[in-house]
Motif scaffolding. Sequence first.
Motif, short mmCIF file in Angstrom:
data_model
loop_
_atom_site.label_atom_id
_atom_site.label_comp_id
_atom_site.label_asym_id
_atom_site.label_seq_id
_atom_site.Cartn_x
_atom_site.Cartn_y
_atom_site.Cartn_z
N VAL A 124 0.85 -1.20 0.00
CA VAL A 124 0.00 0.00 0.00
C VAL A 124 0.88 1.24 0.00
O VAL A 124 1.70 1.44 0.91
N GLY A 125 0.72 2.06 -1.03
CA GLY A 125 1.44 3.33 -1.09
C GLY A 125 0.53 4.48 -0.68
O GLY A 125 -0.54 4.26 -0.11
N GLU A 126 0.96 5.69 -1.01
CA GLU A 126 0.20 6.87 -0.56
C GLU A 126 -0.88 7.25 -1.58
O GLU A 126 -2.07 7.06 -1.34
N ALA A 127 -0.44 7.77 -2.69
CA ALA A 127 -1.39 8.25 -3.70
C ALA A 127 -0.68 8.32 -5.05
O ALA A 127 0.54 8.48 -5.09
N PRO A 128 -1.42 8.21 -6.14
CA PRO A 128 -0.78 8.34 -7.44
C PRO A 128 -0.16 9.74 -7.60
O PRO A 128 -0.69 10.73 -7.09
N GLY A 129 0.96 9.79 -8.30
CA GLY A 129 1.57 11.07 -8.67
C GLY A 129 1.26 11.35 -10.14
O GLY A 129 0.40 10.69 -10.74
N GLU A 131 2.92 10.81 -12.92
CA GLU A 131 3.14 9.75 -13.91
C GLU A 131 2.10 8.63 -13.78
O GLU A 131 1.65 8.06 -14.77
N GLU A 132 1.73 8.35 -12.54
CA GLU A 132 0.72 7.31 -12.31
C GLU A 132 -0.64 7.77 -12.85
O GLU A 132 -1.38 6.98 -13.42
N ASP A 133 -0.90 9.06 -12.67
CA ASP A 133 -2.15 9.65 -13.15
C ASP A 133 -2.24 9.53 -14.67
O ASP A 133 -3.30 9.25 -15.23
N ARG A 137 -1.61 3.49 -13.69
CA ARG A 137 -1.03 2.39 -12.90
C ARG A 137 -0.25 2.97 -11.73
O ARG A 137 0.45 3.99 -11.91
N PRO A 138 -0.32 2.34 -10.56
CA PRO A 138 0.43 2.87 -9.42
C PRO A 138 1.93 2.61 -9.55
O PRO A 138 2.35 1.63 -10.18
N PHE A 139 2.70 3.46 -8.92
CA PHE A 139 4.16 3.29 -8.79
C PHE A 139 4.86 3.01 -10.12
O PHE A 139 5.52 1.99 -10.28
N VAL A 140 4.71 3.94 -11.05
CA VAL A 140 5.45 3.80 -12.31
C VAL A 140 6.55 4.86 -12.45
O VAL A 140 7.37 4.78 -13.35
N ILE A 164 -1.36 -1.11 -4.44
CA ILE A 164 -2.49 -0.17 -4.39
C ILE A 164 -2.06 1.08 -3.61
O ILE A 164 -0.96 1.13 -3.07
N ASN A 165 -2.95 2.05 -3.54
CA ASN A 165 -2.68 3.28 -2.80
C ASN A 165 -3.83 3.58 -1.83
O ASN A 165 -4.93 3.04 -1.99
N THR A 166 -3.56 4.46 -0.88
CA THR A 166 -4.63 4.80 0.07
C THR A 166 -5.78 5.52 -0.64
O THR A 166 -6.93 5.38 -0.25
N TYR A 247 9.41 2.52 5.33
CA TYR A 247 9.51 3.83 4.69
C TYR A 247 9.00 3.78 3.25
O TYR A 247 9.10 2.77 2.57
N HIS A 248 8.50 4.92 2.81
CA HIS A 248 8.06 5.05 1.42
C HIS A 248 9.29 5.21 0.53
O HIS A 248 10.24 5.89 0.89
N PRO A 249 9.28 4.58 -0.66
CA PRO A 249 10.45 4.71 -1.54
C PRO A 249 10.78 6.17 -1.90
O PRO A 249 11.96 6.51 -2.08
N1 URA Z 1 3.82 7.13 -4.69
C1 URA Z 1 2.79 6.44 -4.18
O1 URA Z 1 2.61 6.39 -2.99
N2 URA Z 1 2.00 5.79 -5.00
C2 URA Z 1 2.17 5.78 -6.30
O2 URA Z 1 1.39 5.15 -6.99
C3 URA Z 1 3.26 6.49 -6.81
C4 URA Z 1 4.08 7.16 -5.99
#
Ligand code: URA
Length: 283
Positions: A124-129, A131-133, A137-140, A164-166, A247-249
Amino acid sequence: MAVISIAVGMVKYGFMDLIEALRLQVEWGADEALLDAVQDRRAARVAPAPAAAQAPAPVARAQAPRLAAALPGGVAQAEQLAAGCESLDALEKALAGFTGCALRDTATQLVFADGAADARLVVVGEAPGAEEDRAGRPFVGPAGQLLDKMLGSIGLERAKVRIINTVPWRPPGNRTPTEAEMAVCLPFLLRHIALVRPRCVLLLGAVAAKAVLPPPEREQGIRRLRGVWRQVKIPGLAAPLPCLPSYHPAYLLRTPMAKAEAWRDLLQLREFLELTSDKVESH
Ligand code: URA
């Protein structure tokens, strides 16, 4: 700093890019084939899973009472919609039609998930940024590339975990999602986890930890939370689910000093997954 070599694990998992994984360890400060503390791996194999041993007693999730007051219709509608979804496809459709979160109005598209529907690990990540928007797709972006390396370093392929993201829409300007936005998206997030039925969850960063952990943990900072398994009750799952905050990447990209701690968290995650093989029960 002493950190364990993962060469044996890599061979066992078979084919993650071994050289890349070892390079990552060196980059993260590994200089010895040892962990900081002595490990009795024989004992670990017969003992209960580390999550159960370390985690505090499971606590029931409070359904974000403060926020329910702020968004009475939204949270209740989200809970009802999410609970009625019996598949990930249905959940995606429900989210696509859900109008209770204003983030959808400023985002380009829904960023639902990536990876396997039956994954043993949900990330679980935070939210799309941005590039993801764009990609849907999440975390690209850069954080996603580091996430892929982190997963690879413990023998996990991105395609085999669920990401996924929150919140599934990009907050404008990449700001942190508000508590209200997180609260209204939480029923979908929890239902997503329940439908995947993973063995465990990796919570990346303070926002993911805050969204998923119940009080009082959700009030603590990520530096205190990280590296300790928490048992979280998820509606629809028969038993509390082990969740590991780390930690978040994106934070690791900004703060290379924190990589050693993140690496220790990954080793715990790998060990947990090695010790547990089955899917969890739903009810
Ligand atoms: N950071 C996040 O937490 N989620 C993403 O999808 C991309 C970056």
